[in-house]
Scaffold this active site. Structure first.
Site, PDB file in Angstrom:
ATOM      1  N   LYS A 193     -10.165   5.046   8.442  1.00 40.32           N
ATOM      2  CA  LYS A 193     -11.057   4.687   7.531  1.00 40.32           C
ATOM      3  C   LYS A 193     -11.940   5.625   6.839  1.00 40.32           C
ATOM      4  O   LYS A 193     -12.317   5.872   5.788  1.00 40.32           O
ATOM      5  CB  LYS A 193     -12.197   3.595   8.286  1.00 40.32           C
ATOM      6  CG  LYS A 193     -11.546   2.191   8.768  1.00 40.32           C
ATOM      7  CD  LYS A 193     -10.576   1.576   7.352  1.00 40.32           C
ATOM      8  CE  LYS A 193     -11.715   0.712   6.435  1.00 40.32           C
ATOM      9  NZ  LYS A 193     -10.761   0.226   5.561  1.00 40.32           N
ATOM     10  N   LEU A 224       0.915  -1.116   0.007  1.00 42.67           N
ATOM     11  CA  LEU A 224       0.132   0.015   0.027  1.00 42.67           C
ATOM     12  C   LEU A 224       0.980   1.426  -0.018  1.00 42.67           C
ATOM     13  O   LEU A 224       0.290   2.240  -0.444  1.00 42.67           O
ATOM     14  CB  LEU A 224      -0.950  -0.177   1.068  1.00 42.67           C
ATOM     15  CG  LEU A 224      -2.248  -0.874   1.186  1.00 42.67           C
ATOM     16  CD1 LEU A 224      -2.786  -1.000   2.496  1.00 42.67           C
ATOM     17  CD2 LEU A 224      -2.829  -0.737   0.235  1.00 42.67           C
TER      18      LEU A 224
HETATM   19  N1  LIG Z   1     -12.764  -7.214  10.285  1.00 44.30           N
HETATM   20  C1  LIG Z   1     -13.552  -6.497  10.534  1.00 44.30           C
HETATM   21  O1  LIG Z   1     -14.392  -6.808  11.527  1.00 44.30           O
HETATM   22  C2  LIG Z   1     -13.726  -5.292   9.601  1.00 44.30           C
HETATM   23  C3  LIG Z   1     -14.977  -4.511   9.733  1.00 44.30           C
HETATM   24  C4  LIG Z   1     -15.277  -3.335   9.148  1.00 44.30           C
HETATM   25  C5  LIG Z   1     -14.317  -3.181   7.967  1.00 44.30           C
HETATM   26  N2  LIG Z   1     -13.478  -3.839   7.708  1.00 44.30           N
HETATM   27  C6  LIG Z   1     -12.247  -3.637   6.716  1.00 44.30           C
HETATM   28  O2  LIG Z   1     -12.284  -4.680   5.810  1.00 44.30           O
HETATM   29  C7  LIG Z   1     -10.695  -4.854   5.141  1.00 44.30           C
HETATM   30  C8  LIG Z   1     -10.427  -6.140   5.705  1.00 44.30           C
HETATM   31  O3  LIG Z   1     -10.222  -6.324   7.106  1.00 44.30           O
HETATM   32  P1  LIG Z   1      -9.856  -7.873   7.553  1.00 44.30           P
HETATM   33  O4  LIG Z   1     -10.509  -7.954   8.988  1.00 44.30           O
HETATM   34  O5  LIG Z   1     -10.047  -9.000   6.664  1.00 44.30           O
HETATM   35  O6  LIG Z   1      -8.430  -7.403   7.832  1.00 44.30           O
HETATM   36  P2  LIG Z   1      -7.101  -8.569   7.945  1.00 44.30           P
HETATM   37  O7  LIG Z   1      -7.491  -9.819   7.843  1.00 44.30           O
HETATM   38  O8  LIG Z   1      -6.110  -8.088   8.958  1.00 44.30           O
HETATM   39  O9  LIG Z   1      -6.584  -8.041   6.355  1.00 44.30           O
HETATM   40  C9  LIG Z   1      -6.059  -6.861   6.396  1.00 44.30           C
HETATM   41  C10 LIG Z   1      -5.169  -7.090   4.658  1.00 44.30           C
HETATM   42  O10 LIG Z   1      -4.877  -5.562   4.564  1.00 44.30           O
HETATM   43  C11 LIG Z   1      -3.329  -6.008   4.194  1.00 44.30           C
HETATM   44  N3  LIG Z   1      -2.520  -4.856   4.652  1.00 44.30           N
HETATM   45  C12 LIG Z   1      -2.317  -4.364   5.487  1.00 44.30           C
HETATM   46  N4  LIG Z   1      -1.166  -3.300   5.455  1.00 44.30           N
HETATM   47  C13 LIG Z   1      -0.787  -3.456   4.203  1.00 44.30           C
HETATM   48  C14 LIG Z   1       0.336  -2.589   3.435  1.00 44.30           C
HETATM   49  N5  LIG Z   1       0.971  -1.828   4.022  1.00 44.30           N
HETATM   50  N6  LIG Z   1       0.372  -3.299   2.088  1.00 44.30           N
HETATM   51  C15 LIG Z   1      -0.384  -4.025   1.501  1.00 44.30           C
HETATM   52  N7  LIG Z   1      -1.380  -4.847   2.076  1.00 44.30           N
HETATM   53  C16 LIG Z   1      -1.389  -4.441   3.475  1.00 44.30           C
HETATM   54  C17 LIG Z   1      -2.958  -7.341   4.693  1.00 44.30           C
HETATM   55  O11 LIG Z   1      -1.920  -7.743   3.925  1.00 44.30           O
HETATM   56  P3  LIG Z   1      -0.809  -8.937   4.691  1.00 44.30           P
HETATM   57  O12 LIG Z   1      -1.494 -10.056   4.216  1.00 44.30           O
HETATM   58  O13 LIG Z   1       0.622  -8.579   3.663  1.00 44.30           O
HETATM   59  O14 LIG Z   1      -0.618  -8.594   6.064  1.00 44.30           O
HETATM   60  C18 LIG Z   1      -4.263  -8.090   4.832  1.00 44.30           C
HETATM   61  O15 LIG Z   1      -4.371  -8.721   3.749  1.00 44.30           O
HETATM   62  C19 LIG Z   1     -10.163  -3.709   5.960  1.00 44.30           C
HETATM   63  O16 LIG Z   1     -10.274  -2.738   4.875  1.00 44.30           O
HETATM   64  C20 LIG Z   1     -10.884  -3.353   7.166  1.00 44.30           C
HETATM   65  O17 LIG Z   1     -10.739  -2.088   7.405  1.00 44.30           O
HETATM   66  C21 LIG Z   1     -13.001  -5.000   8.558  1.00 44.30           C
END
Ligand SMILES: NC(=O)c1ccc[n+]([C@@H]2O[C@H](COP(=O)([O-])OP(=O)(O)OC[C@H]3O[C@@H](n4cnc5c(N)ncnc54)[C@H](OP(=O)(O)O)[C@@H]3O)[C@@H](O)[C@H]2O)c1
Length: 363
Positions: free
Chosen positions: A180, A78
């Site tokens: 966000k 990113l």
């Molecule tokens: N989980 C929830 O409850 C929730 C609720 C609302 C919204 N969201 C949104 O949904 C999305 C996914 O969340 P998730 O819960 O699935 O989170 P997650 O499992 O932690 O996944 C986050 C992803 O972002 C990537 N990432 C983080 N920093 C990065 C960087 N510098 N460069 C490239 N990739 C990077 C990570 O890649 P790596 O594999 O390389 O670490 C990972 O694949 C996010 O946008 C989050 O804000 C989540």
């Protein structure tokens, strides 16, 4: 590991001609199911991640049905300008899910850990989109955190809708929410400057449900593990949150891509609960789970112990004894969402985590 998608493909998804779709952050908890659903619908996926050579991280994705023929992984960060160009090339749609979801131990490092990757990352991805002539649709994974920071910031009993924007979060107070909100604002600003691609923003509340990989570093997985294994025994803070199933969120992303008339923001939330209600639902499903909290922890104690509970003190202070309420009718009406009940979501999550070895079954 392929999970039961649970939410049937909609007519729009079934009639959508096969596309090439870039999914950023493909190794993430939510993205795993998005990729699975896209492959199941016959699409080709360009998944990005920081470490495509880390076999342990990508093995689950590579094992998904259809992945051998239609999944290609790209290395992208990113924070690196131009990093997403190769993955976006040749795609008709980009789903931008990658963004750090971290709510603990960010103090003093909010910019580096959350805000820069969220905001500059969104800019980088959308600059690649703008450079790449084949893309006509973007689905952005935003969050209810961009809708509200504190449950009572618009007055007690306010029902948050897609019209609302979080006004409580700052760089140092609720920095994840701030990241966000600013990232989503940046995305809309860039979308409005051009006319080739259209965008929908998905605004999920707290996501739960079966994980597709054995990663334990995500908030959704670690929160349920903490509850089930005694990390909040005997008392939990009465923090309220909206709950939505990961399989519904994946379906909403795919439906927003397939439905040309889908537009704007979509709140994705089944219903609002506080942590003790979540514990009670888990107890109903797993009566032998003896480490689930039964009592409400006093606010002062929770604020004092917040770092040990994996939460920032500001979160504890501003979220306890409050439950945000959400209007989910736009997603129901326009994307055909029915929203799985949290009791089923939580039961399937625990069973999924046991199956993947994230928790041992002692209940
Ligand atoms: N989980 C929830 O409850 C929730 C609720 C609302 C919204 N969201 C949104 O949904 C999305 C996914 O969340 P998730 O819960 O699935 O989170 P997650 O499992 O932690 O996944 C986050 C992803 O972002 C990537 N990432 C983080 N920093 C990065 C960087 N510098 N460069 C490239 N990739 C990077 C990570 O890649 P790596 O594999 O390389 O670490 C990972 O694949 C996010 O946008 C989050 O804000 C989540």
């Amino acid at each position: 590991m392929a999970t039961d998608l649970r939410v049937p493909l909609s007519d729009a998804e079934k009639s959508c001609a096969p596309r090439t779709v870039c999914v950023t952050g493909a190794t993430g908890y939510l993205a795993g199911l998005v990729v699975q659903r896209l492959l199941a619908s016959g699409h080709t996926v360009h998944g990005t991640c920081r470490s495509p050579d880390n076999e342990a991280l990508v093995a689950g994705l590579k094992a998904l049905p259809g992945a051998g023929e239609r999944l290609k992984l790209f290395k992208a960060d990113l924070l690196t300008a131009g990093s997403f160009d190769a993955a976006v090339r040749g795609c008709q749609c980009v789903m931008h899910t990658a963004s750090p979801y971290v709510v603990e131990r960010t103090q003093g490092r909010e910019r580096e850990m959350l805000i820069e990757p969220a905001v500059r990352g969104t800019e980088n991805v959308l600059e690649s989109v703008t450079r790449c002539e084949s893309v006509t649709r973007v689905v952005l994974t935003s969050s209810c955190a961009a809708i509200y920071g504190e449950a009572d910031e618009k007055g007690e009993g306010h029902i948050f809708s897609e019209e609302d924007w979080d006004e409580a979060a700052t760089e140092t107070h609720l920095p994840y929410s701030y990241s966000k909100r600013v990232a989503e604002e940046k995305a809309w600003e860039m979308c409005k400057k051009q006319s080739r691609w259209t965008m929908c923003a998905m605004n999920p509340s707290q996501i739960f449900g079966p994980p597709t990989s054995s990663r334990t570093d995500g908030v959704s997985v670690s929160m349920v593990k903490t509850l089930m294994t005694g990390g909040m025994w005997p008392a939990a803070p009465a923090i309220g949150l909206g709950v939505v199933d990961v399989r519904d969120v994946a379906a909403a992303h795919c439906r927003a891509m397939a439905k040309d008339d889908a537009s704007g923001r979509y709140i994705l939330c089944s219903r609002s609960l506080h942590l003790l209600e979540i514990a009670a639902l888990l107890r109903e499903k797993f009566p032998k789970a003896c480490w689930l909290p039964r009592y409400k922890a006093p606010k002062a104690l929770v604020v004092a112990l917040a770092p040990l509970l994996g939460m920032g003190r500001d979160i504890a202070r501003s979220q306890i004894n409050k439950t945000p309420l959400f209007d989910n009718s736009k997603a129901k009406r326009e994307l055909g969402m029915e929203f799985i009940d949290p009791s089923e979501t939580l039961e399937d999550q625990v069973n999924g985590m046991v199956k993947l070895g994230i928790m041992q079954k002692k209940f």
